[in-house]
Scaffold this motif. Structure first.
Motif, PDB file in Angstrom:
ATOM      1  N   UNK A  24       7.782  13.742   3.095  1.00 49.79           N
ATOM      2  CA  UNK A  24       6.651  14.150   3.930  1.00 49.79           C
ATOM      3  C   UNK A  24       5.429  13.315   3.588  1.00 49.79           C
ATOM      4  N   UNK A  25       4.629  13.031   4.607  1.00 49.41           N
ATOM      5  CA  UNK A  25       3.426  12.247   4.392  1.00 49.41           C
ATOM      6  C   UNK A  25       3.090  11.452   5.637  1.00 49.41           C
ATOM      7  N   UNK A  26       1.954  10.764   5.633  1.00 48.38           N
ATOM      8  CA  UNK A  26       1.541  10.008   6.815  1.00 48.38           C
ATOM      9  C   UNK A  26       2.490   8.865   7.131  1.00 48.38           C
ATOM     10  N   UNK A  27       2.715   8.661   8.433  1.00 51.97           N
ATOM     11  CA  UNK A  27       3.600   7.602   8.919  1.00 51.97           C
ATOM     12  C   UNK A  27       2.778   6.529   9.633  1.00 51.97           C
ATOM     13  N   UNK A  28       2.971   5.264   9.305  1.00 50.96           N
ATOM     14  CA  UNK A  28       2.223   4.200  10.000  1.00 50.96           C
ATOM     15  C   UNK A  28       2.532   4.189  11.495  1.00 50.96           C
ATOM     16  N   UNK A  29       1.506   3.959  12.293  1.00 44.28           N
ATOM     17  CA  UNK A  29       1.672   3.863  13.746  1.00 44.28           C
ATOM     18  C   UNK A  29       1.635   2.423  14.226  1.00 44.28           C
ATOM     19  N   UNK A  30       1.267   1.509  13.336  1.00 42.68           N
ATOM     20  CA  UNK A  30       1.203   0.091  13.681  1.00 42.68           C
ATOM     21  C   UNK A  30       2.197  -0.688  12.830  1.00 42.68           C
ATOM     22  N   UNK A  31       2.816  -1.688  13.427  1.00 44.45           N
ATOM     23  CA  UNK A  31       3.782  -2.517  12.698  1.00 44.45           C
ATOM     24  C   UNK A  31       3.138  -3.294  11.560  1.00 44.45           C
ATOM     25  N   UNK A  32       1.835  -3.503  11.645  1.00 46.74           N
ATOM     26  CA  UNK A  32       1.134  -4.272  10.621  1.00 46.74           C
ATOM     27  C   UNK A  32       0.812  -3.443   9.374  1.00 46.74           C
ATOM     28  N   UNK A  33       1.017  -2.139   9.468  1.00 47.90           N
ATOM     29  CA  UNK A  33       0.744  -1.249   8.334  1.00 47.90           C
ATOM     30  C   UNK A  33       2.065  -0.914   7.652  1.00 47.90           C
ATOM     31  N   UNK A  34       2.245  -1.288   6.396  1.00 49.16           N
ATOM     32  CA  UNK A  34       3.526  -1.034   5.714  1.00 49.16           C
ATOM     33  C   UNK A  34       3.737   0.445   5.431  1.00 49.16           C
ATOM     34  N   UNK A  35       4.975   0.857   5.502  1.00 50.08           N
ATOM     35  CA  UNK A  35       5.330   2.235   5.173  1.00 50.08           C
ATOM     36  C   UNK A  35       5.562   2.365   3.664  1.00 50.08           C
ATOM     37  N   UNK A  87       5.743  15.228  -0.880  1.00 55.06           N
ATOM     38  CA  UNK A  87       4.553  14.791  -0.144  1.00 55.06           C
ATOM     39  C   UNK A  87       3.915  13.630  -0.900  1.00 55.06           C
ATOM     40  N   UNK A  88       3.847  12.489  -0.237  1.00 50.56           N
ATOM     41  CA  UNK A  88       3.145  11.326  -0.802  1.00 50.56           C
ATOM     42  C   UNK A  88       2.059  10.960   0.194  1.00 50.56           C
ATOM     43  N   UNK A  89       0.784  11.021  -0.262  1.00 44.57           N
ATOM     44  CA  UNK A  89      -0.338  10.899   0.677  1.00 44.57           C
ATOM     45  C   UNK A  89      -1.290   9.792   0.228  1.00 44.57           C
ATOM     46  N   UNK A  95      -5.777   4.048   8.946  1.00 46.60           N
ATOM     47  CA  UNK A  95      -4.379   3.760   9.277  1.00 46.60           C
ATOM     48  C   UNK A  95      -3.402   4.879   8.920  1.00 46.60           C
ATOM     49  N   UNK A  96      -3.703   5.663   7.885  1.00 47.29           N
ATOM     50  CA  UNK A  96      -2.815   6.745   7.453  1.00 47.29           C
ATOM     51  C   UNK A  96      -3.631   8.015   7.214  1.00 47.29           C
ATOM     52  N   UNK A  97      -4.183   8.591   8.288  1.00 42.07           N
ATOM     53  CA  UNK A  97      -5.075   9.745   8.110  1.00 42.07           C
ATOM     54  C   UNK A  97      -4.362  10.996   7.594  1.00 42.07           C
ATOM     55  N   UNK A  98      -3.122  11.199   7.999  1.00 39.21           N
ATOM     56  CA  UNK A  98      -2.348  12.321   7.455  1.00 39.21           C
ATOM     57  C   UNK A  98      -2.806  13.691   7.901  1.00 39.21           C
ATOM     58  N   UNK A  99      -3.311  13.824   9.121  1.00 36.53           N
ATOM     59  CA  UNK A  99      -3.784  15.129   9.589  1.00 36.53           C
ATOM     60  C   UNK A  99      -2.628  16.122   9.753  1.00 36.53           C
ATOM     61  N   UNK A 100      -1.525  15.658  10.328  1.00 35.99           N
ATOM     62  CA  UNK A 100      -0.352  16.528  10.450  1.00 35.99           C
ATOM     63  C   UNK A 100       0.202  16.868   9.074  1.00 35.99           C
ATOM     64  N   UNK A 101       0.140  15.913   8.169  1.00 34.33           N
ATOM     65  CA  UNK A 101       0.611  16.151   6.805  1.00 34.33           C
ATOM     66  C   UNK A 101      -0.157  17.286   6.149  1.00 34.33           C
ATOM     67  N   UNK A 102      -1.464  17.376   6.399  1.00 32.51           N
ATOM     68  CA  UNK A 102      -2.258  18.465   5.840  1.00 32.51           C
ATOM     69  C   UNK A 102      -1.693  19.826   6.262  1.00 32.51           C
ATOM     70  N   UNK A 103      -1.355  19.932   7.537  1.00 31.30           N
ATOM     71  CA  UNK A 103      -0.820  21.195   8.061  1.00 31.30           C
ATOM     72  C   UNK A 103       0.536  21.503   7.435  1.00 31.30           C
TER      73      UNK A 103
END
Length: 228
Positions: A24-35, A87-89, A95-103
């Motif tokens: 669990x944790x934020x997922x990149x939405x852009x290909x330029x942002x590494x997971x 959870x890794x945040x 780029x990785x705000x993690x708003x859903x992760x907070x919930x």
């Protein structure tokens, strides 16, 4: 590799009695942002070692190509199945705000299966302070490096797996038949024969009993006798 990775919206295993970790944790939405998840999977594989360890299932909510609504259902089901929720945040409000992760962390922190990882060198570490407080409040492990977070998650997964197979003591007369459920991990049964306390769903096998398998286990007969 001693683990199986299940990606978002892929078929969940029908047998989910074995140890498992959800990433669990934020997922990149852009290909330029590494997971961060490939590193987490590599660390899980590195640490999940030892004789007779069962296969570890890793649920990764990164999608190959899935409809968002379908993925939400998949993630919810996978988190409910997981022995541990890692959870890794690495908080990055751009780029990785993690708003859903907070919930999700709020939903999972009281389950006893959540571990919180909060790297201090992420772009916005101050935005993790409240989650750290919540984790401490509810007794969820908190770690500030990925390897330590993985270690804590695997400890939960291993403990949950062992407890799942040992809910109580088995009371049986010598020579009685004990029915082992399908998919009982073979390593646990081998441990019983070695006197290390393997478990059936009814608890540890005691005395001298005939163990009858509903299916023939790998490398063994359908019926064997256990003496302790």
């Amino acid at each position: 590799m001693s683990l199986t990775v299940v990606m978002a919206c892929e078929l969940l295993p029908t047998d989910h009695t074995g140890p498992s970790v959800f990433l669990a944790g934020p997922t990149p939405r852009l290909d330029t942002v590494p997971s961060w998840r490939p590193d987490a999977i590599a660390e899980l594989d590195r640490q999940w070692t030892g004789p007779d360890l069962p296969e570890l299932t890793v649920y990764s909510p990164e999608s190959r190509a899935a409809h968002y609504d379908d993925q939400v259902d998949w993630e919810t089901d996978a988190r409910e199945r997981a022995s541990a929720i890692l959870f890794w945040i690495p908080r990055d409000l751009v780029h990785l705000p993690g708003m859903t992760t907070n919930v999700e962390f709020g939903l999972d922190v009281t389950t006893g299966r959540a571990v919180l990882g909060y790297p201090p060198d992420c772009p916005n570490p101050d935005r993790n302070r409240y989650l750290i407080w919540v984790a401490h409040r509810h007794g969820a492990p908190g770690r500030d490096t990925l390897p330590d977070t993985v270690t804590a998650a695997l400890t939960l997964a291993r403990n949950a797996f062992t407890t799942r197979w040992s809910p109580g003591l088995l009371k049986s007369a010598p020579g009685s038949a004990i029915i082992i459920p399908p998919h009982t991990p073979r390593p646990l049964y081998r441990a019983t024969r070695a006197g290390r306390g393997a478990f059936s769903r009814s608890g540890p096998l005691r005395l001298s009993s005939t163990v009858r398998w509903p299916h023939t286990p790998p490398g063994g007969a359908a019926t064997e006798t256990v003496s302790q």
